[in-house]
Write an enzyme that holds these catalytic residues in place. Structure first.
Site, PDB file in Angstrom:
ATOM      1  N   TYR A   1      27.679  16.273  -8.511  1.00 41.09           N
ATOM      2  CA  TYR A   1      26.715  16.252  -9.768  1.00 41.09           C
ATOM      3  C   TYR A   1      25.943  17.607  -9.819  1.00 41.09           C
ATOM      4  O   TYR A   1      25.896  18.243 -11.088  1.00 41.09           O
ATOM      5  CB  TYR A   1      25.933  15.268  -9.617  1.00 41.09           C
ATOM      6  CG  TYR A   1      24.733  14.934 -10.871  1.00 41.09           C
ATOM      7  CD1 TYR A   1      25.289  14.664 -12.140  1.00 41.09           C
ATOM      8  CD2 TYR A   1      23.530  15.246 -10.528  1.00 41.09           C
ATOM      9  CE1 TYR A   1      24.262  14.439 -13.044  1.00 41.09           C
ATOM     10  CE2 TYR A   1      22.486  15.172 -11.551  1.00 41.09           C
ATOM     11  CZ  TYR A   1      22.826  14.678 -12.666  1.00 41.09           C
ATOM     12  OH  TYR A   1      21.961  14.485 -14.040  1.00 41.09           O
TER      13      TYR A   1
ATOM     14  N   ASN B   1      26.150  15.821 -23.674  1.00 43.08           N
ATOM     15  CA  ASN B   1      25.058  15.241 -22.637  1.00 43.08           C
ATOM     16  C   ASN B   1      25.696  14.153 -21.840  1.00 43.08           C
ATOM     17  O   ASN B   1      24.857  13.902 -20.865  1.00 43.08           O
ATOM     18  CB  ASN B   1      24.117  14.381 -24.235  1.00 43.08           C
ATOM     19  CG  ASN B   1      23.393  13.235 -23.381  1.00 43.08           C
ATOM     20  OD1 ASN B   1      22.470  13.533 -22.797  1.00 43.08           O
ATOM     21  ND2 ASN B   1      23.880  12.201 -23.506  1.00 43.08           N
TER      22      ASN B   1
ATOM     23  N   GLN C   1      18.806  18.295  -4.851  1.00 48.46           N
ATOM     24  CA  GLN C   1      18.286  16.904  -4.846  1.00 48.46           C
ATOM     25  C   GLN C   1      18.730  16.091  -3.489  1.00 48.46           C
ATOM     26  O   GLN C   1      17.924  15.420  -3.069  1.00 48.46           O
ATOM     27  CB  GLN C   1      18.792  16.017  -5.990  1.00 48.46           C
ATOM     28  CG  GLN C   1      18.141  14.596  -5.850  1.00 48.46           C
ATOM     29  CD  GLN C   1      18.459  13.871  -7.145  1.00 48.46           C
ATOM     30  OE1 GLN C   1      19.730  13.344  -7.117  1.00 48.46           O
ATOM     31  NE2 GLN C   1      17.766  13.447  -7.975  1.00 48.46           N
TER      32      GLN C   1
HETATM   33  P1  NAP Z   1      22.360   7.363 -19.119  1.00 46.36           P
HETATM   34  O1  NAP Z   1      20.944   6.478 -19.342  1.00 46.36           O
HETATM   35  O2  NAP Z   1      23.141   6.806 -18.207  1.00 46.36           O
HETATM   36  O3  NAP Z   1      23.179   7.434 -20.517  1.00 46.36           O
HETATM   37  C1  NAP Z   1      24.418   8.230 -20.833  1.00 46.36           C
HETATM   38  C2  NAP Z   1      25.207   7.683 -21.695  1.00 46.36           C
HETATM   39  O4  NAP Z   1      26.434   8.310 -21.657  1.00 46.36           O
HETATM   40  C3  NAP Z   1      25.721   5.966 -21.467  1.00 46.36           C
HETATM   41  O5  NAP Z   1      25.884   5.233 -22.671  1.00 46.36           O
HETATM   42  C4  NAP Z   1      26.933   6.322 -20.556  1.00 46.36           C
HETATM   43  O6  NAP Z   1      27.832   5.373 -20.661  1.00 46.36           O
HETATM   44  C5  NAP Z   1      27.623   7.630 -21.394  1.00 46.36           C
HETATM   45  N1  NAP Z   1      28.536   8.574 -20.751  1.00 46.36           N
HETATM   46  C6  NAP Z   1      28.582   8.615 -19.368  1.00 46.36           C
HETATM   47  N2  NAP Z   1      29.674   9.322 -19.090  1.00 46.36           N
HETATM   48  C7  NAP Z   1      30.682   9.547 -20.170  1.00 46.36           C
HETATM   49  C8  NAP Z   1      31.411  10.096 -20.695  1.00 46.36           C
HETATM   50  N3  NAP Z   1      32.361  10.809 -19.756  1.00 46.36           N
HETATM   51  N4  NAP Z   1      31.796  10.252 -21.931  1.00 46.36           N
HETATM   52  C9  NAP Z   1      31.267   9.607 -22.965  1.00 46.36           C
HETATM   53  N5  NAP Z   1      30.061   8.934 -22.744  1.00 46.36           N
HETATM   54  C10 NAP Z   1      29.772   8.851 -21.092  1.00 46.36           C
HETATM   55  O7  NAP Z   1      21.942   8.893 -19.150  1.00 46.36           O
HETATM   56  P2  NAP Z   1      20.640   9.660 -19.326  1.00 46.36           P
HETATM   57  O8  NAP Z   1      19.778   9.516 -18.480  1.00 46.36           O
HETATM   58  O9  NAP Z   1      20.393   9.393 -20.571  1.00 46.36           O
HETATM   59  O10 NAP Z   1      21.273  11.274 -19.231  1.00 46.36           O
HETATM   60  C11 NAP Z   1      22.014  12.045 -19.875  1.00 46.36           C
HETATM   61  C12 NAP Z   1      22.191  13.342 -19.532  1.00 46.36           C
HETATM   62  O11 NAP Z   1      20.720  13.901 -19.219  1.00 46.36           O
HETATM   63  C13 NAP Z   1      23.107  13.666 -18.406  1.00 46.36           C
HETATM   64  O12 NAP Z   1      23.683  14.708 -18.528  1.00 46.36           O
HETATM   65  C14 NAP Z   1      21.997  13.817 -17.356  1.00 46.36           C
HETATM   66  O13 NAP Z   1      22.463  14.536 -16.211  1.00 46.36           O
HETATM   67  C15 NAP Z   1      20.920  14.438 -17.996  1.00 46.36           C
HETATM   68  N6  NAP Z   1      19.473  14.256 -17.205  1.00 46.36           N
HETATM   69  C16 NAP Z   1      18.814  13.184 -17.098  1.00 46.36           C
HETATM   70  C17 NAP Z   1      17.642  13.012 -16.559  1.00 46.36           C
HETATM   71  C18 NAP Z   1      16.880  11.792 -16.410  1.00 46.36           C
HETATM   72  O14 NAP Z   1      15.853  11.842 -15.969  1.00 46.36           O
HETATM   73  N7  NAP Z   1      17.274  10.802 -17.326  1.00 46.36           N
HETATM   74  C19 NAP Z   1      17.282  14.046 -15.630  1.00 46.36           C
HETATM   75  C20 NAP Z   1      17.914  15.170 -15.718  1.00 46.36           C
HETATM   76  C21 NAP Z   1      19.135  15.339 -16.456  1.00 46.36           C
HETATM   77  P3  NAP Z   1      27.806   4.255 -19.474  1.00 46.36           P
HETATM   78  O15 NAP Z   1      26.557   3.808 -19.213  1.00 46.36           O
HETATM   79  O16 NAP Z   1      28.867   3.241 -19.736  1.00 46.36           O
HETATM   80  O17 NAP Z   1      28.277   5.231 -18.264  1.00 46.36           O
END
Ligand code: NAP
Length: 259
Positions: free
Chosen positions: A155, A91, A149
């Site tokens: 990404y 994730n 995007q």
């Molecule tokens: P988020 O709010 O940034 O949460 C992600 C978590 O993962 C944060 O705690 C981050 O820590 C941690 N993290 C980042 N890189 C890491 C690594 N290499 N190893 C371990 N932990 C790591 O992100 P999210 O929006 O929940 O997104 C989660 C996934 O959903 C991603 O793959 C993203 O591409 C996908 N996604 C999200 C959306 C959306 O609308 N939110 C849409 C499409 C896809 P830090 O904050 O310290 O970096």
């Protein structure tokens, strides 16, 4: 429906915040044991305390997956603590905005590595244990891999790669009874999403514009709605579903935008 994942062990990269946090919570609610790999020390510890208070075992590995050795170490810690692995949720990721014009070849390579490398690493090192349990793998993708995007080549390349690897691993792991699926969010309010919104002059206006275009109920998808689908795919209740790209996005990616 009882998902029957009680006492099963699942790794969630980035499991302490946003979508990953919702997945960790959902696993715990169903009686499974979440292993959270996430550098966020305060959030990870808080979740562990909460789960343990409710009688759910869990582990927070306070680590940012960067090198293969990080994934290897996370798997070793998990097996030491629990002796088994029943599933992996890839994730962790961040939309780091390395585009054609605003990036460099070096930054592009680093972004692909940062967003894709650890998806492979975690599954590679977990595989011997997933073979024992006939485990399940879920890759979290992004609708941007389908729609583009702009200004974020690294990404997007990684997100496209994750979808291809979902099909590739589903085929390679058929012989072990291991299923591999992808869940694809579009618009979910998380710390990552908030940071992205803040890049616009008027974030509130931008949010309203986006919500208007989401066909189902004109609203963002909740992290819980993503998590519910992920945990169903981790469980044997989805026992004949593999190699699928499942969009949990209120129809945003595929339905008529003129609606
Ligand atoms: P988020 O709010 O940034 O949460 C992600 C978590 O993962 C944060 O705690 C981050 O820590 C941690 N993290 C980042 N890189 C890491 C690594 N290499 N190893 C371990 N932990 C790591 O992100 P999210 O929006 O929940 O997104 C989660 C996934 O959903 C991603 O793959 C993203 O591409 C996908 N996604 C999200 C959306 C959306 O609308 N939110 C849409 C499409 C896809 P830090 O904050 O310290 O970096």
């Amino acid at each position: 429906m009882d998902l029957q994942i009680q006492q099963k062990v699942f790794l969630i990269s980035g499991g302490a915040k946003g979508i990953g946090e919702a997945i960790s919570r959902c696993i715990a609610e169903e009686g499974g044991y979440p292993v959270i790999i996430d550098p966020s020390v305060i959030e990870g510890k808080k979740l562990m305390v909460e789960f343990n208070t409710n009688g759910i075992k869990s582990l927070h590995i306070a680590k940012r997956l960067s090198n293969p050795s990080d994934a290897k170490d996370a798997i070793e810690q998990t097996v030491k603590a629990f002796g088994r692995i029943d599933g992996v949720v890839n994730n962790a990721g961040s939309n780091d905005g390395v585009g054609l014009e605003n990036g460099t070849p070096e930054a592009f390579r680093a972004s692909v590595e940062k967003n894709l490398g650890h998806y492979y690493d975690l599954v590679h090192y977990a595989l011997p244990y997933l073979k024992e349990t006939k485990g399940s793998i879920v890759n979290i993708g992004s609708k941007t891999a389908i729609t583009g995007q702009g200004n974020t080549s690294g990404y997007i390349a990684a997100k496209g790669g994750q979808l291809s690897l979902t099909r590739e691993w589903a085929v390679e792991l058929l012989k072990y009874g291991i299923r591999v699926n992808a869940v694809i969010p579009a618009e979910v309010m998380t710390p990552l999403y908030k940071n992205w919104l803040e890049t616009f002059e008027n974030p509130n206006l931008k949010l309203k514009e986006i919500e208007r275009k989401i066909p189902f109920e004109n609203r963002m998808t909740t992290a819980k709605e993503i998590a519910d689908t992920v945990v169903f795919l981790l469980s044997n209740r989805s026992s004949h579903t593999t190699g699928q790209h499942i969009f949990v996005d209120g129809g945003y990616t595929h339905l008529d935008r003129a609606l």
